[in-house]
Design an enzyme around this catalytic site. Sequence first.
Site, PDB file in Angstrom:
ATOM      1  N   SER A 139      61.365  44.951  96.930  1.00 25.47           N
ATOM      2  CA  SER A 139      60.621  45.701  95.938  1.00 25.47           C
ATOM      3  C   SER A 139      60.080  44.716  94.892  1.00 25.47           C
ATOM      4  CB  SER A 139      61.553  46.712  95.273  1.00 25.47           C
ATOM      5  OG  SER A 139      60.879  47.316  94.227  1.00 25.47           O
ATOM      6  N   GLY A 140      58.811  44.820  94.623  1.00 24.47           N
ATOM      7  CA  GLY A 140      58.195  43.951  93.611  1.00 24.47           C
ATOM      8  C   GLY A 140      57.687  42.636  94.168  1.00 24.47           C
ATOM      9  N   THR A 144      52.482  46.298  97.959  1.00 27.01           N
ATOM     10  CA  THR A 144      51.435  47.282  97.687  1.00 27.01           C
ATOM     11  C   THR A 144      50.128  46.580  97.320  1.00 27.01           C
ATOM     12  OG1 THR A 144      53.118  48.826  96.985  1.00 27.01           O
ATOM     13  CG2 THR A 144      50.872  49.300  96.306  1.00 27.01           C
ATOM     14  N   ASN A 189      59.814  46.408  89.153  1.00 19.98           N
ATOM     15  CA  ASN A 189      58.378  46.482  89.373  1.00 19.98           C
ATOM     16  C   ASN A 189      57.829  47.622  88.537  1.00 19.98           C
ATOM     17  OD1 ASN A 189      55.810  46.746  90.323  1.00 19.98           O
ATOM     18  ND2 ASN A 189      56.372  46.818  92.494  1.00 19.98           N
ATOM     19  N   SER A 192      56.255  50.403  91.037  1.00 23.41           N
ATOM     20  CA  SER A 192      56.998  50.371  92.290  1.00 23.41           C
ATOM     21  C   SER A 192      56.697  51.617  93.122  1.00 23.41           C
ATOM     22  CB  SER A 192      58.496  50.299  91.974  1.00 23.41           C
ATOM     23  OG  SER A 192      59.194  50.220  93.172  1.00 23.41           O
ATOM     24  N   SER A 193      56.401  51.380  94.399  1.00 23.96           N
ATOM     25  CA  SER A 193      56.151  52.530  95.275  1.00 23.96           C
ATOM     26  C   SER A 193      57.477  53.191  95.555  1.00 23.96           C
ATOM     27  CB  SER A 193      55.526  52.062  96.585  1.00 23.96           C
ATOM     28  OG  SER A 193      54.627  51.013  96.350  1.00 23.96           O
ATOM     29  N   GLY A 417      60.639  47.958 100.117  1.00 26.52           N
ATOM     30  CA  GLY A 417      61.374  46.790 100.603  1.00 26.52           C
ATOM     31  C   GLY A 417      62.865  46.978 100.463  1.00 26.52           C
ATOM     32  N   GLU A 419      66.434  46.930  99.242  1.00 28.28           N
ATOM     33  CA  GLU A 419      66.901  47.080  97.863  1.00 28.28           C
ATOM     34  C   GLU A 419      68.403  46.838  97.772  1.00 28.28           C
ATOM     35  OE1 GLU A 419      65.524  50.847  96.396  1.00 28.28           O
ATOM     36  OE2 GLU A 419      63.508  50.068  96.030  1.00 28.28           O
TER      37      GLU A 419
HETATM   38  N1  LIG Z   1      48.586  38.892  94.840  1.00 30.73           N
HETATM   39  C1  LIG Z   1      48.980  39.200  93.600  1.00 30.73           C
HETATM   40  N2  LIG Z   1      48.317  38.687  92.549  1.00 30.73           N
HETATM   41  C2  LIG Z   1      48.685  38.993  91.298  1.00 30.73           C
HETATM   42  N3  LIG Z   1      49.727  39.798  91.004  1.00 30.73           N
HETATM   43  C3  LIG Z   1      50.436  40.347  92.016  1.00 30.73           C
HETATM   44  C4  LIG Z   1      50.086  40.080  93.358  1.00 30.73           C
HETATM   45  N4  LIG Z   1      50.942  40.759  94.139  1.00 30.73           N
HETATM   46  C5  LIG Z   1      51.777  41.416  93.301  1.00 30.73           C
HETATM   47  N5  LIG Z   1      51.482  41.171  92.029  1.00 30.73           N
HETATM   48  C6  LIG Z   1      52.154  41.677  90.840  1.00 30.73           C
HETATM   49  O1  LIG Z   1      53.403  42.139  91.221  1.00 30.73           O
HETATM   50  C7  LIG Z   1      53.588  43.508  90.931  1.00 30.73           C
HETATM   51  C8  LIG Z   1      54.374  44.177  92.009  1.00 30.73           C
HETATM   52  O2  LIG Z   1      53.650  44.182  93.217  1.00 30.73           O
HETATM   53  P1  LIG Z   1      53.738  45.385  94.212  1.00 30.73           P
HETATM   54  O3  LIG Z   1      52.718  45.138  95.223  1.00 30.73           O
HETATM   55  O4  LIG Z   1      53.705  46.666  93.521  1.00 30.73           O
HETATM   56  O5  LIG Z   1      55.161  45.160  94.843  1.00 30.73           O
HETATM   57  P2  LIG Z   1      55.865  45.980  95.973  1.00 30.73           P
HETATM   58  O6  LIG Z   1      54.882  46.960  96.494  1.00 30.73           O
HETATM   59  O7  LIG Z   1      56.242  44.965  96.970  1.00 30.73           O
HETATM   60  O8  LIG Z   1      57.001  46.595  95.346  1.00 30.73           O
HETATM   61  C9  LIG Z   1      52.203  44.063  90.806  1.00 30.73           C
HETATM   62  O9  LIG Z   1      52.179  45.131  89.933  1.00 30.73           O
HETATM   63  C10 LIG Z   1      51.450  42.862  90.251  1.00 30.73           C
HETATM   64  O10 LIG Z   1      51.574  42.811  88.873  1.00 30.73           O
HETATM   65 MG   LIG Z   2      55.008  48.892  96.498  1.00 28.48          MG
END
Ligand SMILES: Nc1ncnc2c1ncn2[C@@H]1O[C@H](COP(=O)(O)OP(=O)(O)O)[C@@H](O)[C@H]1O
Ligand SMILES: [Mg+2]
Length: 1057
Positions: A139-140, A144, A189, A192-193, A417, A419
């Site tokens: 997660s994070g 996403t 996050n 977070s989804s 992811g 956890e």
């Molecule tokens: N490629 C990227 N470039 C800049 N920031 C990113 C990138 N990927 C993730 N982040 C940062 O990380 C945070 C969490 O990413 P997210 O995709 O929501 O994580 P996950 O879905 O894996 O939990 C996003 O809100 C963003 O701020």
């Molecule tokens: Mg996510």
Amino acid sequence: MKLANKLVKKWQTIGKIAGKLLLLYASTSKLAMERGLHERDRVGVQDFVLLEDFENEEAFIDNLRKRFQENIIYTYIGPVLISVNPYKNLDIYSENHIKEYRNKHFFEIPPHIFAITDNAFRSLIEENQGQCVLISGESGSGKTEASKKVLEYIAACSGHQTTVEGVKDKLLKSNPVLEAFGNAKTNRNENSSRFGKYMDVQFDFTGTPIGGNILNYLLEKSRVVSQNSGERNFHIFYQLLAGESDDKLQSLNLTRNLNNYVYLSDGQRGSVSNINDAENFRTVKQAMTIIDFSADEQNEIFSIIASVLHLGNINFTEDGGNSKVLEVDTVASASKLLGVNTDELTAALTNRTIDARGDVVTSPLSRDMAIYARDALAKAVYDRLFSWLVTRLNISLQAKDLHGARNNVMGILDIYGFEIFQKNNFEQFCINFCNEKLQQLFIELTLKSEQDEYRREGIEWVPVEYFDNKVICNLIEEKFKGIISILDEECLRPGDATDITFLEKLTHQLSDHPHYICHEKSSTQIQKTMGRNEFRLVHYAGEVTYNVNGFLDKNNDLLFRDLKETMSKASNSIVRICFPELEYKSKKRPETAVTQFKSSLNNLMDILMCKEPSYIRCIKPNDLQSPGAFNNDLVLHQVKYLGLMENLRVRRAGFAYRRTYEMFLNRYKCLSKSTWPNYNGSAKSGVKILVKELNYGPEDYRIGETKLFIRFPKTLFDTEDAFQLKKHDIAAILQAHWRGRVQRKKYVKLRQQVIVLQSYCRRHLAQQAIKRKREAVEKVRAFIKGFITRNDPPNGYNEAFIANCKRMWLLRLSKELPTKVLDKSWPSAPKHCQEASTYLHRLQRLHLARVYRLKLSAERKRQMELKVLAEKVFKDKKNNYPGSIGQLFQNDRIPKEHATQINNFVATAFGSERLAYSSTCVKYDRHGYKSRDRFVLLSTKALYVLDGKTYKQKHRLPLDKIDFVLTNHSDDLMVIRIPLDLKKDKGDLILVIPYIIEFSTYIIDTVGTANIISIVSRDSLEHNVVKGKSGVIDIQTGAQPGIVRDKSGHLVVIAGQ
Ligand SMILES: Nc1ncnc2c1ncn2[C@@H]1O[C@H](COP(=O)(O)OP(=O)(O)O)[C@@H](O)[C@H]1O
Ligand SMILES: [Mg+2]
């Protein structure tokens, strides 16, 4: 055919030009690759396969860190992309970057999420192979975000027709809506989804997106009623309160103060500085409009959201074990928004009806139970609303025309992811189970299947050891023995099943399992780290301790029948749809939450198994969401549990690329003359020939049973380059043939049309010809009839015939007209034209004469007049007249030697008289007829006779006194009768004039009358001699003309015969 040849040539040249351009392009892209290699040297390797110490974890982490610190977040392990969350915005996703990665070879350019997407996208289009992009990580870690980039890239790559724009817009806009309702701020996050998402994008054969479909998994609905400290409820609640207008909020009975709502105040930090809820709300509303949510639908959705907040505020008291609602107004608000009866809702919240084999019993709920019922309702309402949203989105995203799109599907999986929290609940259990399954899929599709394939294909191979997590999956999901089975059993079992009895059963059945750790049977050291109500699983990603508290409840997912019934009658149509009547009436027990989840996961695995996967492995560099921080231990942990080291080992030992012989031959056969255009032998032998001709080194490839294995990407890359170049040539040839065909088709069609046209023309011409012939025949027949009856009374035929005769005669005449005055010939005329002919003849003659006259010179005219005069006087009157016709008249017949003398005479003697004629002549004396030479001169007044020798005047005879006598014979005799008063001249003058007709004519002309000359037709002629005496001149004819004096004393003139 000529045209086709021309076209072929033209296209060949175009093909050549395209080829050159391609070479140019290839060289520029090689430059880009070299730049990439340069960067690689500077910041580690861009593909771990190139890492020298590839079995060393430290070297691995080192490479990741080096790159991360240079803001290079992407690295490959072969085709797998590793992405390290930068926690800051990098300028690597712009339009230009998209362009740079478009249609490039995967290994040609620095690693990027666009490269992996482009690769998958091209396989989808070119090979018609369904694709899926599997994004995994904690997660994070950026899953996403990655999924959004993938979607953005394929949206940007596909065409720009307006219809497509609509589909793309909807696909892209589905994200903000889903995120508002399904994402929340967690401690790891901020976005977070809280649900799993698998999205299928459907393409048509051109690579244009035409629709999509979303599957959602296990929304973390417990978040609706309570959140961990520092976390928030789902975004939409905050967005609604911050972004909705005052009026609207009032109509929903809401205020903006978060603290007014129990469900929101749990997490303490409702407003987060870097989340703009109001702004996001606008984005969501806008997105909803684009996805075609009607105003009514939106109203109902937000009514439900508001009703959930109101539900949270309902409190209960207890009176003798019976709960009672404290805030009646709040219930009223909630029921109004849900569209249910307030009393009914109140009753349903505080009572429970059980239908036990027909005995319907209603019993009041305790306060705790009422709170449980209330929360269950809020969760159910929210959860079902979320599922409804997904269904509704899918209706909007539905491809209009699925024709030919069956294989063209690209799936994007963004699922929660792994956890590991301090306290892990039922939800973490489900999430981590899901991750175990995905890891299993990864192993299936990469590690295991790769090694299996080498074995199957008979490729020499040293097996690579890796951890197969199948054993953990079995621990969880195995039928009858697995944790899920045990949990379900506990849930369904009659009696006092509790979370603890469940844990006991687990321990009882699974304590020997190497991946199951229980408090009871563990060492004291471990026991210290675990509670009694906890169990621990050794996941592939690490050990996770689960607290069994709430497992049964959550798995049962119990919502009392009363509440279901109340909801099924709601006037809010979404609520009504979400709570179907059938459900509460059904006697069947609904499936437990974990079983539902398990089957939906298995379903997902089936979907993914039949697609070609692309992997994006997301790594979280630190726990603080801070840019720049790279926590070695944290990353190493993730690298380990993601199995990246094994992945690399297998990759290094293996082959970068493999394809069935058929596929490889089919794609690259054009690169060798022996295999192009068709190879007759087996595909395998064809490929053998091909790789030999392509100069593959012995280490570059292996020949398997059914597939060719290529060790290094570069080898394939070169082949692909050659193919790309060749492709254009082939396209040019195909194009040329095709164009030739098209032109020929056109030509044939045109030719047919021409033939049709021609036949019409010919028919027309033939018709005309036959008409003409018929007319001609008619004419000939009429002509013949006319000819036959030409002498009959007019009968039409003969009239035409005669008219034609006349016409023809006139035509002939016009061509045969005499052109000379003297030409008296005249074409013969048919009977009917005799009169006209005569008339015309005369006219023509007159005309010729007139023309002749007009053309005459004065001299000729005079000649003519004289001739005419001569004709009048002498024709048929004097026999030698015809002899004069041929000779031109002259008025001067004096020989040259005498001219001067004569002229002198004329000059001196004539005075005002004008000389009209002059000639020599012979004078015969009246007596004895002696001949003497004389000159005779005719003036306008008189006739002069001069001596032939002396030129002296012998006579001057005034013309008004004398007249002339000629004979009618062919002689030249002229007798001039002189009256007596001119007697000094002693009688008539007898002259022989050489040009008698000419001279006579001049005389008549000068005098103006012919009476002056008389022509006698006698054989003798008397002439006066002096004093009344006369002489006789006899005229005879003879062969020898002449004048003699005969014996009788007569002058005998012998005239010509
Ligand atoms: N490629 C990227 N470039 C800049 N920031 C990113 C990138 N990927 C993730 N982040 C940062 O990380 C945070 C969490 O990413 P997210 O995709 O929501 O994580 P996950 O879905 O894996 O939990 C996003 O809100 C963003 O701020
Ligand atoms: Mg996510």
